[in-house]
Write an enzyme that holds these catalytic residues in place. Structure first.
Site, PDB file in Angstrom:
ATOM      1  N   ASP A  15       0.980  -1.344  -0.302  1.00  0.00           N
ATOM      2  CA  ASP A  15       0.169   0.319   0.204  1.00  0.00           C
ATOM      3  C   ASP A  15       1.146   1.485   0.092  1.00  0.00           C
ATOM      4  O   ASP A  15       0.767   2.029  -0.962  1.00  0.00           O
ATOM      5  CB  ASP A  15      -0.413  -0.103   1.535  1.00  0.00           C
ATOM      6  CG  ASP A  15      -2.525  -1.095   1.442  1.00  0.00           C
ATOM      7  OD1 ASP A  15      -2.870  -1.059   0.345  1.00  0.00           O
ATOM      8  OD2 ASP A  15      -1.627  -2.135   2.283  1.00  0.00           O
ATOM      9  N   TYR A 175       5.525 -14.656   0.662  1.00  0.00           N
ATOM     10  CA  TYR A 175       4.978 -14.006   2.280  1.00  0.00           C
ATOM     11  C   TYR A 175       6.035 -15.929   2.749  1.00  0.00           C
ATOM     12  O   TYR A 175       6.145 -16.522   1.795  1.00  0.00           O
ATOM     13  CB  TYR A 175       3.063 -14.271   1.425  1.00  0.00           C
ATOM     14  CG  TYR A 175       3.077 -13.633   0.765  1.00  0.00           C
ATOM     15  CD1 TYR A 175       2.776 -11.840   1.300  1.00  0.00           C
ATOM     16  CD2 TYR A 175       2.611 -13.614  -0.357  1.00  0.00           C
ATOM     17  CE1 TYR A 175       2.334 -11.194   0.633  1.00  0.00           C
ATOM     18  CE2 TYR A 175       2.515 -12.255  -0.620  1.00  0.00           C
ATOM     19  CZ  TYR A 175       2.271 -10.853  -0.131  1.00  0.00           C
ATOM     20  OH  TYR A 175       1.959 -10.010  -0.971  1.00  0.00           O
ATOM     21  N   ARG A 242       6.042 -10.459  -5.128  1.00  0.00           N
ATOM     22  CA  ARG A 242       5.485 -10.598  -4.601  1.00  0.00           C
ATOM     23  C   ARG A 242       4.784  -9.374  -4.724  1.00  0.00           C
ATOM     24  O   ARG A 242       4.786  -8.217  -5.274  1.00  0.00           O
ATOM     25  CB  ARG A 242       5.103 -11.334  -3.086  1.00  0.00           C
ATOM     26  CG  ARG A 242       5.815  -9.623  -2.299  1.00  0.00           C
ATOM     27  CD  ARG A 242       6.039 -10.831  -0.612  1.00  0.00           C
ATOM     28  NE  ARG A 242       5.524  -9.019   0.226  1.00  0.00           N
ATOM     29  CZ  ARG A 242       5.757  -9.117   1.172  1.00  0.00           C
ATOM     30  NH1 ARG A 242       6.522 -10.324   2.440  1.00  0.00           N
ATOM     31  NH2 ARG A 242       5.857  -8.414   2.630  1.00  0.00           N
ATOM     32  N   GLU A 244       2.034  -6.831  -5.491  1.00  0.00           N
ATOM     33  CA  GLU A 244       2.451  -5.822  -6.178  1.00  0.00           C
ATOM     34  C   GLU A 244       3.361  -4.788  -7.410  1.00  0.00           C
ATOM     35  O   GLU A 244       3.387  -5.178  -7.786  1.00  0.00           O
ATOM     36  CB  GLU A 244       0.732  -4.715  -6.057  1.00  0.00           C
ATOM     37  CG  GLU A 244       0.414  -3.378  -7.082  1.00  0.00           C
ATOM     38  CD  GLU A 244      -0.648  -3.366  -7.126  1.00  0.00           C
ATOM     39  OE1 GLU A 244      -2.050  -3.284  -6.452  1.00  0.00           O
ATOM     40  OE2 GLU A 244      -1.217  -2.173  -7.464  1.00  0.00           O
TER      41      GLU A 244
END
Ligand code: TRH
Length: 338
Positions: A15, A175, A242, A244
């Site tokens: 984000d 992850y 991983r 975005e």
């Protein structure tokens, strides 16, 4: 123009990673950005030097709300504060919702659509994407030229990374992933130095301990600044990325890459992964490897042939570079709507 860019950190770093890149890119083009973020902590390592034209505002329930700027961008539908939205009704900025990245077909249908709001304003959907009918990808002016001029060995040495002769250098940002043993097995055919990002990758390799195959060794990396993270991807022979933003940056590197997609409970990520593969190509061997790393299929017996895979990644990058980058498109979009 003056921009308010709102970012809510849901989890991890994508984000703020995406918002920071957009803010810094706008700033470098002479725009003035107020970046509202509820958890700015990652910026301490991602962007310790800040960026020209970007002011970071810690966004809490008590943050005083000034007059809205000319453009309000909310990242990933994060909803600016209600009192701010009320003030927007009076000043009437251009209001954009910057959406998640996907290669799925709905993106072309949804990009640029209006969403009329209760306060009389229109919120516009802006979708990043891989095709001309989408908002494109973040790609700063000069990025590809910098990548072409990059020399890997001095950069690696400056970061205390010394590959042995003929050793393959692989970055690992992922992850938690139960598929790690399968990957280590696959890499064990060639001397390999795994450069592990902080977090899950390092934790899993520490746990693997002595069960690491003989030809594979690993080194822990610190958190790198975003520009250095890009350089890491340029320096490696193979990148595991991983989410975005790192996924997009691996595509600018054009070294072979494997995407650990953000897993969703309803398995929606499987269709999203396949939608990208359908556009990217890569053939059955790349597809099998990506599926295996994401727990969606069995491990292939070897990595895809390196030369073909690299050529594919370069062709893909060329096709993307032929499209306009996201910031250029967003600037044009906002001027049209304003
Ligand atoms: O961290 P991510 O998994 O982020 C996200 C989030 O899960 C988010 O909620 C979800 O919506 C999105 O993925 C799809 O992966 P991503 O997107 O690659 O973000 C990582 C950021 O961290 C990226 O901007 C690169 C940066 N980074 C550095 O700057 N230095 C580093 O050393 C590393 C490892 C990453």
């Amino acid at each position: 123009m003056r921009w308010d860019l709102f970012c809510r950190v849901i989890d991890n770093f994508g984000d703020i990673g995406v918002c920071w890149r957009l803010a810094a890119d706008l700033g470098s083009r002479g725009e003035s950005v107020r970046l509202w973020v509820d958890d700015p902590s990652a910026l301490a390592w991602m962007a310790p030097a800040g960026a020209a034209g970007v002011q970071v505002v810690e966004w809490t329930a008590d943050t005083p709300l000034p007059e809205p700027c000319d453009v309000v961008v909310e990242a990933f539908g994060c909803d600016p504060p209600a009192a701010f939205v009320e003030r927007m009704a009076a000043t009437r900025p251009v209001w954009v919702n910057l959406e998640y990245l996907s290669a799925e077909d709905y993106v072309e249908r949804s990009h640029g659509l209006p969403s009329p709001q209760r306060n009389g304003l229109t919120k516009w959907f802006f979708y990043p994407g891989f095709t001309p009918r989408t908002g494109g990808l973040l790609r700063e002016p000069g990025l590809i030229a910098q990548r072409q001029a990059f020399e890997r060995m001095p950069w690696l040495a400056r970061h205390g990374i010394v590959p042995g002769p003929g050793e393959r250098v692989v970055s690992l940002f992922c992850y938690d992933n139960g598929q790690l043993p399968g990957l280590l097995h696959l890499l064990s055919d060639t001397p390999t130095l795994l450069l592990a990002a902080p977090g899950a990758a390092q934790r899993m390799l520490e746990t693997a301990g002595t069960s690491l195959p003989g030809l594979v060794r690993w080194q822990a990396l610190p958190w790198l600044t975003q520009p250095d993270f890009d350089r890491l991807l340029w320096a490696c022979d193979l990148n595991f990325v991983r989410g975005e933003d790192s996924f997009v940056r691996a595509q600018w590197s054009a070294a072979p890459f494997v995407w650990h997609i953000y897993p969703q409970h309803d398995q929606a990520h499987a269709a999203k992964l396949d939608a990208f593969l359908a556009r990217f190509g890569g053939g059955p061997s790349v597809r099998a490897l990506w599926h295996a790393w994401n727990g969606l299929g069995l491990w292939p017996s070897s990595l895809p042939p390196c030369e073909e895979w690299t050529a594919e990644c370069r062709r893909w990058r060329e096709s993307l570079v032929a499209e306009q980058d996201l910031t250029t498109q967003l600037l044009r979009f906002v001027r049209q709507k304003g």
